[in-house]
Design a protein around this motif. Sequence first.
Motif, PDB file in Angstrom:
ATOM      1  N   UNK A   1       5.248 -66.999 -31.744  1.00  0.00           N
ATOM      2  CA  UNK A   1       5.528 -65.564 -31.897  1.00  0.00           C
ATOM      3  C   UNK A   1       6.830 -65.194 -31.184  1.00  0.00           C
ATOM      4  N   UNK A   2       7.042 -65.785 -30.017  1.00  0.00           N
ATOM      5  CA  UNK A   2       8.275 -65.521 -29.268  1.00  0.00           C
ATOM      6  C   UNK A   2       9.476 -66.014 -30.065  1.00  0.00           C
ATOM      7  N   UNK A   3       9.339 -67.173 -30.697  1.00  0.00           N
ATOM      8  CA  UNK A   3      10.423 -67.725 -31.511  1.00  0.00           C
ATOM      9  C   UNK A   3      10.704 -66.808 -32.696  1.00  0.00           C
ATOM     10  N   UNK A   4       9.622 -66.306 -33.314  1.00  0.00           N
ATOM     11  CA  UNK A   4       9.790 -65.388 -34.448  1.00  0.00           C
ATOM     12  C   UNK A   4      10.503 -64.116 -33.996  1.00  0.00           C
ATOM     13  N   UNK A   5      10.120 -63.593 -32.837  1.00  0.00           N
ATOM     14  CA  UNK A   5      10.756 -62.373 -32.318  1.00  0.00           C
ATOM     15  C   UNK A   5      12.239 -62.611 -32.040  1.00  0.00           C
TER      16      UNK A   5
ATOM     17  N   UNK B   1      14.131 -64.844 -33.508  1.00  0.00           N
ATOM     18  CA  UNK B   1      14.801 -65.019 -34.805  1.00  0.00           C
ATOM     19  C   UNK B   1      15.068 -63.668 -35.466  1.00  0.00           C
ATOM     20  N   UNK B   2      14.057 -62.782 -35.421  1.00  0.00           N
ATOM     21  CA  UNK B   2      14.215 -61.433 -35.992  1.00  0.00           C
ATOM     22  C   UNK B   2      15.370 -60.704 -35.302  1.00  0.00           C
ATOM     23  N   UNK B   3      15.427 -60.821 -33.990  1.00  0.00           N
ATOM     24  CA  UNK B   3      16.492 -60.155 -33.218  1.00  0.00           C
ATOM     25  C   UNK B   3      17.866 -60.688 -33.615  1.00  0.00           C
ATOM     26  N   UNK B   4      17.991 -62.020 -33.675  1.00  0.00           N
ATOM     27  CA  UNK B   4      19.280 -62.626 -34.001  1.00  0.00           C
ATOM     28  C   UNK B   4      19.741 -62.259 -35.409  1.00  0.00           C
TER      29      UNK B   4
ATOM     30  N   UNK C   1      23.152 -59.083 -39.097  1.00  0.00           N
ATOM     31  CA  UNK C   1      23.326 -58.142 -40.217  1.00  0.00           C
ATOM     32  C   UNK C   1      24.088 -56.902 -39.745  1.00  0.00           C
ATOM     33  N   UNK C   2      23.692 -56.374 -38.590  1.00  0.00           N
ATOM     34  CA  UNK C   2      24.358 -55.172 -38.058  1.00  0.00           C
ATOM     35  C   UNK C   2      25.835 -55.458 -37.769  1.00  0.00           C
ATOM     36  N   UNK C   3      26.105 -56.628 -37.182  1.00  0.00           N
ATOM     37  CA  UNK C   3      27.493 -57.014 -36.862  1.00  0.00           C
ATOM     38  C   UNK C   3      28.331 -57.152 -38.111  1.00  0.00           C
TER      39      UNK C   3
ATOM     40  N   UNK D   1      13.353 -53.508 -35.297  1.00  0.00           N
ATOM     41  CA  UNK D   1      14.632 -54.125 -35.686  1.00  0.00           C
ATOM     42  C   UNK D   1      14.948 -53.868 -37.158  1.00  0.00           C
ATOM     43  N   UNK D   2      13.938 -53.949 -38.012  1.00  0.00           N
ATOM     44  CA  UNK D   2      14.159 -53.680 -39.441  1.00  0.00           C
ATOM     45  C   UNK D   2      14.624 -52.239 -39.625  1.00  0.00           C
ATOM     46  N   UNK D   3      14.018 -51.316 -38.892  1.00  0.00           N
ATOM     47  CA  UNK D   3      14.431 -49.918 -38.945  1.00  0.00           C
ATOM     48  C   UNK D   3      15.880 -49.744 -38.531  1.00  0.00           C
ATOM     49  N   UNK D   4      16.263 -50.447 -37.473  1.00  0.00           N
ATOM     50  CA  UNK D   4      17.650 -50.350 -36.989  1.00  0.00           C
ATOM     51  C   UNK D   4      18.633 -50.902 -38.021  1.00  0.00           C
TER      52      UNK D   4
END
Lengths: 105, 147
Positions: free
Chosen positions: A79-83, A85-88, A93-95, B134-137
């Motif tokens: 779960x920590x790895x998934x979190x 990965x989602x963050x990265x 995408x934002x960058x 994060x998806x929302x952001x």
Amino acid sequence: MELPEQRIRVVAASPIEVGDRRLLPSVLVSSLRTSCTHGGPAGGGAAIRLRPISVVLEGPESAEWIEIPNTTANMLSQMMTAAATITLVSLLIIGVSRLLRQASG
Amino acid sequence: MEALQKLIEQLDRISEDVNVDAVFGKPQTFEGHTLIPVAEVSYGYGMGLGSGLGCECSCHDEDGAEAEACCEDEACACGEEHEEASAGGGGAGAKARPIAYIEIGPEGVHVQPIIDDQKIALGGILLGAWAVGWVGLVLKTLFTRRA
């Protein structure tokens, strides 16, 4: 103040006899200790964690190595790895989105 | 302080000789199957000791034996030293959590894991909330760009 001292070692526990089988368990012992006794206030403490690793099963004719998984810890780790990965991916995408916006003026 | 040093050394020795057999429980036989519980054991302790000058002077008035109350950084009226005081404290705790059991039967030896549902559920909820945030952001960033 002394730096905390960490030790990790594998220790064989006492064999367990079950019928004609013998189990040889091994345990991972990790300890963290710290103390301060040089003048003034003094203090100290330690934390020790014992985690079973595996069992070697000795039968009349053969031996077998059996791992003892910590399923809960493994699932939480996934779960920590998934979190992470989602963050990265989100940051990527934002960058990229911001770079494209700047490039298009 | 020497006493504390000795106590810490004693406790260090105890932690060196930890009883790893505490991890594996006593085998229990039931209907031809033997079960051996396996647990993760952790424990810890901490202590502290301090000493310093107390907040009271050992001055006595002429009639009684009452101490004169004054602050630590003030000199005693009668010129005597503040009384030295010391205090200490400590604590310890231990935790054992079952993680599996070894099943020995006629068909062989199997290790059955024990899953902590409460931790997994809590982790799942936190992961879901994290992902939604994060998806929302990301969506907000993309929509802002299109507008």
